[in-house]
Design a protein around this motif. Sequence first.
Motif, PDB file in Angstrom:
ATOM      1  N   HIS A  62       0.847  -1.200   0.000  1.00 36.44           N
ATOM      2  CA  HIS A  62       0.000   0.000   0.000  1.00 36.44           C
ATOM      3  C   HIS A  62       0.881   1.248   0.000  1.00 36.44           C
ATOM      4  CE1 HIS A  62      -3.328  -2.409   2.280  1.00 36.44           C
ATOM      5  NE2 HIS A  62      -3.196  -2.782   1.019  1.00 36.44           N
ATOM      6  N   SER A  63       0.292   2.371  -0.411  1.00 37.01           N
ATOM      7  CA  SER A  63       0.992   3.661  -0.305  1.00 37.01           C
ATOM      8  C   SER A  63       0.727   4.238   1.072  1.00 37.01           C
ATOM      9  CB  SER A  63       0.446   4.648  -1.335  1.00 37.01           C
ATOM     10  OG  SER A  63       0.687   4.192  -2.629  1.00 37.01           O
ATOM     11  N   VAL A  64       1.781   4.490   1.832  1.00 41.58           N
ATOM     12  CA  VAL A  64       1.619   5.002   3.197  1.00 41.58           C
ATOM     13  C   VAL A  64       2.403   6.315   3.325  1.00 41.58           C
ATOM     14  CG1 VAL A  64       1.951   4.487   5.655  1.00 41.58           C
ATOM     15  CG2 VAL A  64       1.498   2.610   4.039  1.00 41.58           C
ATOM     16  N   ALA A  65       1.726   7.362   3.786  1.00 42.89           N
ATOM     17  CA  ALA A  65       2.412   8.656   3.958  1.00 42.89           C
ATOM     18  C   ALA A  65       3.471   8.524   5.049  1.00 42.89           C
ATOM     19  CB  ALA A  65       1.404   9.738   4.328  1.00 42.89           C
ATOM     20  N   THR A  66       4.643   9.147   4.818  1.00 42.87           N
ATOM     21  CA  THR A  66       5.755   9.030   5.772  1.00 42.87           C
ATOM     22  C   THR A  66       5.774  10.190   6.756  1.00 42.87           C
ATOM     23  OG1 THR A  66       7.055   7.878   4.126  1.00 42.87           O
ATOM     24  CG2 THR A  66       8.290   8.888   5.931  1.00 42.87           C
ATOM     25  N   ALA A  67       5.483  11.399   6.260  1.00 39.67           N
ATOM     26  CA  ALA A  67       5.686  12.588   7.094  1.00 39.67           C
ATOM     27  C   ALA A  67       4.364  13.293   7.365  1.00 39.67           C
ATOM     28  CB  ALA A  67       6.644  13.545   6.382  1.00 39.67           C
ATOM     29  N   GLY A  68       4.272  13.920   8.532  1.00 38.42           N
ATOM     30  CA  GLY A  68       3.105  14.732   8.836  1.00 38.42           C
ATOM     31  C   GLY A  68       3.030  15.911   7.876  1.00 38.42           C
ATOM     32  N   GLY A  69       1.799  16.365   7.593  1.00 36.02           N
ATOM     33  CA  GLY A  69       1.636  17.577   6.797  1.00 36.02           C
ATOM     34  C   GLY A  69       1.715  17.378   5.292  1.00 36.02           C
ATOM     35  N   MET A  70       1.823  16.138   4.857  1.00 32.06           N
ATOM     36  CA  MET A  70       1.855  15.915   3.401  1.00 32.06           C
ATOM     37  C   MET A  70       0.461  16.137   2.811  1.00 32.06           C
ATOM     38  SD  MET A  70       4.233  12.509   3.300  1.00 32.06           S
ATOM     39  CE  MET A  70       3.709  11.991   1.679  1.00 32.06           C
ATOM     40  N   SER A  71       0.423  16.454   1.516  1.00 29.66           N
ATOM     41  CA  SER A  71      -0.865  16.587   0.846  1.00 29.66           C
ATOM     42  C   SER A  71      -1.619  15.262   0.945  1.00 29.66           C
ATOM     43  CB  SER A  71      -0.636  16.949  -0.620  1.00 29.66           C
ATOM     44  OG  SER A  71      -1.807  16.663  -1.347  1.00 29.66           O
ATOM     45  N   PRO A  72      -2.914  15.311   1.305  1.00 25.57           N
ATOM     46  CA  PRO A  72      -3.669  14.057   1.420  1.00 25.57           C
ATOM     47  C   PRO A  72      -3.707  13.281   0.107  1.00 25.57           C
ATOM     48  CG  PRO A  72      -4.925  15.914   2.293  1.00 25.57           C
ATOM     49  CD  PRO A  72      -3.701  16.483   1.653  1.00 25.57           C
ATOM     50  N   SER A  73      -3.485  13.967  -1.030  1.00 24.78           N
ATOM     51  CA  SER A  73      -3.551  13.254  -2.314  1.00 24.78           C
ATOM     52  C   SER A  73      -2.218  12.579  -2.667  1.00 24.78           C
ATOM     53  CB  SER A  73      -3.947  14.213  -3.438  1.00 24.78           C
ATOM     54  OG  SER A  73      -2.959  15.202  -3.576  1.00 24.78           O
ATOM     55  N   ALA A  74      -1.177  12.828  -1.871  1.00 23.98           N
ATOM     56  CA  ALA A  74       0.154  12.312  -2.250  1.00 23.98           C
ATOM     57  C   ALA A  74       0.132  10.794  -2.407  1.00 23.98           C
ATOM     58  CB  ALA A  74       1.193  12.727  -1.213  1.00 23.98           C
ATOM     59  N   THR A  75      -0.525  10.109  -1.493  1.00 24.33           N
ATOM     60  CA  THR A  75      -0.486   8.640  -1.557  1.00 24.33           C
ATOM     61  C   THR A  75      -1.263   8.113  -2.767  1.00 24.33           C
ATOM     62  OG1 THR A  75      -2.253   8.690   0.082  1.00 24.33           O
ATOM     63  CG2 THR A  75      -0.059   8.114   0.879  1.00 24.33           C
ATOM     64  N   ASP A  76      -2.257   8.883  -3.242  1.00 21.72           N
ATOM     65  CA  ASP A  76      -3.018   8.416  -4.425  1.00 21.72           C
ATOM     66  C   ASP A  76      -2.172   8.484  -5.682  1.00 21.72           C
ATOM     67  OD1 ASP A  76      -5.125   8.227  -2.744  1.00 21.72           O
ATOM     68  OD2 ASP A  76      -5.961  10.202  -3.283  1.00 21.72           O
ATOM     69  N   GLU A  77      -1.149   9.334  -5.649  1.00 18.03           N
ATOM     70  CA  GLU A  77      -0.369   9.559  -6.871  1.00 18.03           C
ATOM     71  C   GLU A  77       0.851   8.658  -6.960  1.00 18.03           C
ATOM     72  OE1 GLU A  77       0.442  13.711  -6.661  1.00 18.03           O
ATOM     73  OE2 GLU A  77      -1.643  14.251  -7.039  1.00 18.03           O
ATOM     74  N   VAL A  78       1.033   7.827  -5.944  1.00 16.14           N
ATOM     75  CA  VAL A  78       2.256   7.012  -5.903  1.00 16.14           C
ATOM     76  C   VAL A  78       1.920   5.525  -5.796  1.00 16.14           C
ATOM     77  CG1 VAL A  78       4.414   6.606  -4.671  1.00 16.14           C
ATOM     78  CG2 VAL A  78       3.489   8.917  -4.808  1.00 16.14           C
ATOM     79  N   ILE A  79       2.464   4.766  -6.713  1.00 13.79           N
ATOM     80  CA  ILE A  79       2.311   3.312  -6.710  1.00 13.79           C
ATOM     81  C   ILE A  79       3.569   2.745  -6.048  1.00 13.79           C
ATOM     82  CG2 ILE A  79       1.986   1.266  -8.173  1.00 13.79           C
ATOM     83  CD1 ILE A  79      -0.203   3.409  -8.575  1.00 13.79           C
ATOM     84  N   VAL A  80       3.393   1.805  -5.136  1.00 19.38           N
ATOM     85  CA  VAL A  80       4.549   1.295  -4.391  1.00 19.38           C
ATOM     86  C   VAL A  80       4.914  -0.109  -4.861  1.00 19.38           C
ATOM     87  CG1 VAL A  80       5.485   0.844  -2.088  1.00 19.38           C
ATOM     88  CG2 VAL A  80       3.873   2.725  -2.434  1.00 19.38           C
ATOM     89  N   LEU A  81       6.213  -0.300  -5.059  1.00 15.83           N
ATOM     90  CA  LEU A  81       6.734  -1.569  -5.599  1.00 15.83           C
ATOM     91  C   LEU A  81       7.640  -2.238  -4.562  1.00 15.83           C
ATOM     92  CD1 LEU A  81       7.934  -0.035  -9.008  1.00 15.83           C
ATOM     93  CD2 LEU A  81       5.849  -1.374  -8.659  1.00 15.83           C
ATOM     94  N   PRO A  82       7.714  -3.578  -4.591  1.00 17.68           N
ATOM     95  CA  PRO A  82       8.637  -4.261  -3.673  1.00 17.68           C
ATOM     96  C   PRO A  82      10.006  -4.486  -4.314  1.00 17.68           C
ATOM     97  CG  PRO A  82       7.148  -5.857  -4.662  1.00 17.68           C
ATOM     98  CD  PRO A  82       6.846  -4.538  -5.312  1.00 17.68           C
ATOM     99  N   TYR A  83      11.062  -4.353  -3.526  1.00 18.40           N
ATOM    100  CA  TYR A  83      12.413  -4.654  -4.017  1.00 18.40           C
ATOM    101  C   TYR A  83      12.574  -6.145  -4.278  1.00 18.40           C
ATOM    102  CZ  TYR A  83      14.803  -0.195  -3.373  1.00 18.40           C
ATOM    103  OH  TYR A  83      15.243   1.106  -3.508  1.00 18.40           O
ATOM    104  N   ASN A  84      13.445  -6.463  -5.195  1.00 18.06           N
ATOM    105  CA  ASN A  84      13.901  -7.841  -5.456  1.00 18.06           C
ATOM    106  C   ASN A  84      12.786  -8.807  -5.824  1.00 18.06           C
ATOM    107  OD1 ASN A  84      16.722  -7.652  -5.205  1.00 18.06           O
ATOM    108  ND2 ASN A  84      16.588  -7.588  -2.975  1.00 18.06           N
ATOM    109  N   ASN A  85      11.672  -8.299  -6.375  1.00 17.52           N
ATOM    110  CA  ASN A  85      10.564  -9.172  -6.778  1.00 17.52           C
ATOM    111  C   ASN A  85      10.130  -8.782  -8.204  1.00 17.52           C
ATOM    112  OD1 ASN A  85       8.122 -10.484  -7.204  1.00 17.52           O
ATOM    113  ND2 ASN A  85       7.440 -10.248  -5.080  1.00 17.52           N
TER     114      ASN A  85
END
Length: 446
Positions: free
Chosen positions: A182-205
Motif C-alpha cells: 500500500h501507499s503510506v504517507a511518511t511525514a506529517g503535513g503531506m498533501s492528502p492526495s500524495a499517496t493516491d499519486e504514488v504506486i509502491v513496488l517491492p524490491y527484489n521481486n
Amino acid sequence: MDQDTDQTETAIEATYRTESPASLEQFERDCESMPGGAKGAYYYGPYPLTMQRGEGCYLFDIDERRRVDFANHHTGQILGHNNAAVNEAVQAQLERGIALGAPTGNEAGLAEELCSRVVSLERVRFCNSGTEATLHAIRLARGFSRRPKIAKFEGGYHGSHDPVEVSVAPPVEEAGPADAPHSVATAGGMSPSATDEVIVLPYNNEEAVERIVRSHRDELACVILDPKTGILPVRKEFVQAVRRITEENEVLLILDEVVGFRVTRGGCQEHFGISPDLSAFGKVVGGGFPVGALGGRADIMALFDNSGDPTGFFQSGTFSAHAVVMAAGLATLRQLTPESFAHMDGLSERLRAGLDELSASVDTPFQGVVLGSLFSVYFTEEPLVDYRSLASSDGAMAHRVFLSLLNQGYYLSQGLSMNALSLPMTDEHIDGLLLAFERALEEARA
Ligand SMILES: Cc1ncc(COP(=O)(O)O)c(C=O)c1O
C-alpha cells in the motif's frame, strides 16, 4: 525493555556522558533556539556529539576526542576532511567572488566531468540538494510523458518532497501485502492526495514489479529506483529487470544516484549495467557543499531549454550551480580515479570478510552488507531481500552498538544503516573498527 537491557544501556550511556560533557552543554543550548537541538538527522539519544573539526578520516568533537569517521557526512565526504585540492579550488573561487549572479564556467567543468563519467548523461542541470534533484526529475518525467503518477519502491528514500515521502519506512502492519504494498504517507503535513499519486513496488521481486507496472502503465510517468537503498542487497538481475520492464511498458526510469560515485567511477548504473532515462545526483558531487544534479536523455532534458520557444518548464534557484560548490565538486571528482576506487574496494573487501567472519563466530545474529565504499549492519536473521526484512532489524541493539562504538572512537551513522569509507583510510582503520565492533557486540548484549 527488560531490566538487563536497561542496565546495559545505562552502562554504555554512562561512559558516553562521562566522555562528552561539552557536547551535552552545547546540545542544551541548541535546544533553546532550535527544535530538537539541530537538524532532524543529527539527533540521537541521549544527545548528539558536537564536532569541532575534521582532518583526513578523523573527526574531533568539542571535548577534543578523536574518532575515525565512518559516517562521512551522510556518505558525502568521500575524500575525508580538509582535502588540500578541494580547499585550494574553493579558495581560488573565493578570491574571484563567492556568488556572481551569472554563469562562471565552473558549472560547465563539472557538467562535462559528470557526462564523461556517466554513460547515460547527455545533459545535466544543477540544483542544491538530492531532494531538489529528484523533485525536478519527477516533474520532467511527468511533463514529458504527460502521465500523472509515479512508482517508487517500498523503503526507498529520495528526499523530502511529497511524492517521494510515500512508504519510506511504513509500519509493516499498515503496509499491505509484501508483493502489492500500500501507499503510506511518511511525514506529517503531506498533501492528502500524495499517496493516491504514488504506486509502491517491492524490491527484489521481478514478478510483482512487472505485474504492478503493467497494470498502471497508462497513468505512470516514471519509476524511481535507488538500486542500493539503505543498503539492501539488491540483485543486479533485479535492477536490470526493472530497466527492461520500464522500457517494455514505455515508462521512464529515474535512477537515484544521490549516493552514487561510491560504487564505481561511472555511478551505480555502471555497476548494475543499466542505462536509465534520467538520474538524480547529490552529496559527493558537491565536494562537501550543498548540491544536487539531474541529467539524462537530451530529448527529455531539452524541456529545460527556454532559449527558443518557451517549454513551460523551469528549473533554477538562487544558489543552484553555485560557483564555489561547482569548484569543490570538480576538485573532488577529479580525485576519484580508478586507483582511488581500487583502494576503497580493497578496504571494503577486508571489511566484508571481517564482518562475515565475526557474524559466523558470535552469538548475536547480525548481517553486514557492503557495496562499494558503503556498508550497513542489520541485527536480524531474516534474509535481507526487501524493506520488510530490513525493518525486522533490532533497532535498540543497533543503537547500543552505535553508542559503544562512539565510546571506542568510531563515528558511524546512527542506526548503523548507511556508513561509508573515505579515501584516507587504511587497513588499520578497518581492522580497528572490526575489533571495536566485536567489543561493542559484547557490551551491547552484556
Ligand atoms: C538515495 C537518496 N536520495 C535522495 C536523498 C536526498 O538528498 P538531500 O538530503 O541532499 O536532499 C538522499 C539523502 O540522504 C539519499 O540518500
